[in-house]
Scaffold this motif. Structure first.
Motif, PDB file in Angstrom:
ATOM      1  N   ILE A  23      -0.080   4.235   5.833  1.00  0.00           N
ATOM      2  CA  ILE A  23       0.800   3.519   4.907  1.00  0.00           C
ATOM      3  C   ILE A  23       0.693   4.099   3.501  1.00  0.00           C
ATOM      4  O   ILE A  23       1.698   4.275   2.796  1.00  0.00           O
ATOM      5  CB  ILE A  23       0.475   2.017   4.921  1.00  0.00           C
ATOM      6  CG1 ILE A  23       0.925   1.398   6.252  1.00  0.00           C
ATOM      7  CG2 ILE A  23       1.151   1.297   3.756  1.00  0.00           C
ATOM      8  CD1 ILE A  23       0.471  -0.032   6.452  1.00  0.00           C
ATOM      9  N   ILE A  24      -0.524   4.431   3.073  1.00  0.00           N
ATOM     10  CA  ILE A  24      -0.709   5.069   1.765  1.00  0.00           C
ATOM     11  C   ILE A  24       0.042   6.403   1.722  1.00  0.00           C
ATOM     12  O   ILE A  24       0.707   6.730   0.731  1.00  0.00           O
ATOM     13  CB  ILE A  24      -2.203   5.277   1.469  1.00  0.00           C
ATOM     14  CG1 ILE A  24      -2.899   3.924   1.247  1.00  0.00           C
ATOM     15  CG2 ILE A  24      -2.391   6.168   0.238  1.00  0.00           C
ATOM     16  CD1 ILE A  24      -4.401   4.023   1.092  1.00  0.00           C
ATOM     17  N   CYS A  25      -0.046   7.170   2.808  1.00  0.00           N
ATOM     18  CA  CYS A  25       0.661   8.455   2.880  1.00  0.00           C
ATOM     19  C   CYS A  25       2.164   8.266   2.731  1.00  0.00           C
ATOM     20  O   CYS A  25       2.831   9.046   2.038  1.00  0.00           O
ATOM     21  CB  CYS A  25       0.365   9.145   4.211  1.00  0.00           C
ATOM     22  SG  CYS A  25      -1.290   9.822   4.334  1.00  0.00           S
ATOM     23  N   LEU A  26       2.709   7.236   3.374  1.00  0.00           N
ATOM     24  CA  LEU A  26       4.149   6.987   3.298  1.00  0.00           C
ATOM     25  C   LEU A  26       4.566   6.686   1.855  1.00  0.00           C
ATOM     26  O   LEU A  26       5.667   7.062   1.433  1.00  0.00           O
ATOM     27  CB  LEU A  26       4.537   5.818   4.204  1.00  0.00           C
ATOM     28  CG  LEU A  26       4.306   6.000   5.711  1.00  0.00           C
ATOM     29  CD1 LEU A  26       4.924   4.848   6.495  1.00  0.00           C
ATOM     30  CD2 LEU A  26       4.866   7.333   6.196  1.00  0.00           C
ATOM     31  N   CYS A  27       3.695   6.018   1.118  1.00  0.00           N
ATOM     32  CA  CYS A  27       4.006   5.693  -0.270  1.00  0.00           C
ATOM     33  C   CYS A  27       3.894   6.897  -1.196  1.00  0.00           C
ATOM     34  O   CYS A  27       4.530   6.930  -2.254  1.00  0.00           O
ATOM     35  CB  CYS A  27       3.076   4.587  -0.772  1.00  0.00           C
ATOM     36  SG  CYS A  27       3.309   2.978   0.038  1.00  0.00           S
ATOM     37  N   LEU A  28       3.098   7.887  -0.789  1.00  0.00           N
ATOM     38  CA  LEU A  28       2.800   9.000  -1.690  1.00  0.00           C
ATOM     39  C   LEU A  28       3.471  10.316  -1.346  1.00  0.00           C
ATOM     40  O   LEU A  28       3.614  11.183  -2.213  1.00  0.00           O
ATOM     41  CB  LEU A  28       1.279   9.245  -1.726  1.00  0.00           C
ATOM     42  CG  LEU A  28       0.367   8.121  -2.227  1.00  0.00           C
ATOM     43  CD1 LEU A  28      -1.087   8.582  -2.180  1.00  0.00           C
ATOM     44  CD2 LEU A  28       0.740   7.695  -3.642  1.00  0.00           C
ATOM     45  N   TYR A  29       3.900  10.492  -0.091  1.00  0.00           N
ATOM     46  CA  TYR A  29       4.188  11.855   0.371  1.00  0.00           C
ATOM     47  C   TYR A  29       5.361  12.525  -0.330  1.00  0.00           C
ATOM     48  O   TYR A  29       5.402  13.761  -0.437  1.00  0.00           O
ATOM     49  CB  TYR A  29       4.383  11.881   1.892  1.00  0.00           C
ATOM     50  CG  TYR A  29       5.734  11.437   2.403  1.00  0.00           C
ATOM     51  CD1 TYR A  29       6.712  12.362   2.731  1.00  0.00           C
ATOM     52  CD2 TYR A  29       6.020  10.086   2.586  1.00  0.00           C
ATOM     53  CE1 TYR A  29       7.941  11.961   3.228  1.00  0.00           C
ATOM     54  CE2 TYR A  29       7.232   9.676   3.080  1.00  0.00           C
ATOM     55  CZ  TYR A  29       8.198  10.611   3.391  1.00  0.00           C
ATOM     56  OH  TYR A  29       9.414  10.201   3.891  1.00  0.00           O
TER      57      TYR A  29
END
Length: 342
Positions: A170-176
């Motif tokens: 989920i963090i990756c989805l927010c940052l990618y």
């Protein structure tokens, strides 16, 4: 009931429902942790792998003759993918005594949830509500929905990394979009559970996120190569040991075609059918929503999150990843809500 009153009523339902789901699951988690020992059996196995790696030993080759009393023998069915023995030290530090590592493990579970909730709030604030003061209440809801997933208590008691991996994804989805390299490194960490994470790369590839994918592959290979050198085992040997162990798992759900077990179908055939259906589902989902010019990441990745629950073997705590479609539904509710001012 007037239109405005009706919209307020529906908004109240969303607020109350999300809040109650979170409170219920928090109460359930506290109850389960109070009435059950935190056995941390999965965490213990992950710690053993890392601990033996620190000693230069291949966990698959540990037996009664060369085992270390302070670490113990690992059940072969509990051993995970080789690259995770090194990367996993970030979650289950094998270089520390188990008692200390276990305490750190609990802190990591709590900390990961809090960090993910903060990242979600920041993403929602800057990309969804656009700092509209009257909509700030919606900012905390994604974190609530993540915490409302029913299997948090199970993941903590077992010490399984499913909850942590879901948070990392989920963090990756927010940052990618803005930080592909950081997201690529985080996805490598999430690949300690490839049965949960690997299918997300399909959509990332369709979106042409090559920098993220390249970063993740390179860092994963570096970890795998390091494990191979430390344990003096070849790539092929490590992969064969992994496949031999993974094909003998007991008591797990083998995805969409799990029922085929009752007809004595080979596990390899069941998993192959799961993978094919999972990939077809992701491709179909992408085609539909890409044609609609959908830009919200949670809506886009909902199909992948759903597919991740049936495309390979699964355990209940892996279903925490379904927070992604839950957040997508919340986004749809918000977009519908904001079309008219009250």
């Amino acid at each position: 009931m007037s239109f405005i009153s009706q919209k307020r009523f529906y908004r109240s339902i969303v607020i109350i429902s999300v809040s109650m789901l979170f409170i219920y699951n928090l109460a359930l988690t506290v109850f389960k942790l109070h009435t059950n020992d935190i056995v941390f059996m999965d965490f213990h196995a992950r710690w053993q792998e890392s601990a033996y790696l620190c000693k230069g030993l291949n966990p698959y080759k540990v037996n009664d003759l060369n085992s270390i009393d302070s670490i113990g023998i690992i059940n072969p069915q509990m051993i995970t993918v080789p690259w995770a023995w090194l990367i996993g030290m970030l979650i289950n530090p094998g270089f520390l005594p188990y008692g200390i590592a276990k305490i750190i493990g609990v802190i990591i579970y709590i900390g990961t949830y809090l960090i993910t909730s903060a990242v979600l709030a920041n993403y929602w604030l800057n990309n969804i509500v656009n700092n509209r003061k009257k909509d700030l209440l919606w900012v905390i809801f994604p974190g609530f929905l993540l915490g409302a997933q029913i299997y948090w208590w199970w993941s903590i008691i077992c010490g399984n990394q499913g909850a942590i991996n879901a948070c990392i994804i989920i963090i990756c989805l927010c940052l990618y979009k803005k930080h592909p390299i950081i997201s690529g490194l985080l996805m490598t960490v999430a690949m300690v559970k490839p049965q949960l994470t690997a299918i997300f790369y399909v959509l990332l590839l369709l979106q042409k996120e090559y920098k993220l994918i390249f970063t993740s592959i390179i860092s994963g290979l570096v970890s795998f190569l390091s494990v191979s050198l430390i344990t003096k085992s070849t790539f092929v040997e490590l992969l064969l040991q992994t496949f031999q162990s993974g094909s003998k798992l007991d008591g797990v759900f083998y995805g969409l075609f799990d029922v085929m077990k009752f007809f004595n179908a080979p596990i390899a055939l069941i998993l192959f059918a799961d993978i094919v259906c999972g990939l077809l589902y992701v491709l179909l989902y992408w085609k539909v929503f890409n044609n609609k010019n959908c830009t919200n990441i949670f809506v886009l990745f909902s199909g992948v999150a759903i597919a991740s629950t049936f495309w390979f073997y699964k355990q209940p705590h892996d279903n925490i990843i379904l927070a992604i479609p839950c957040i997508a539904y919340l986004y749809i509710a918000y977009v519908t809500d904001k079309r008219r001012d009250y």
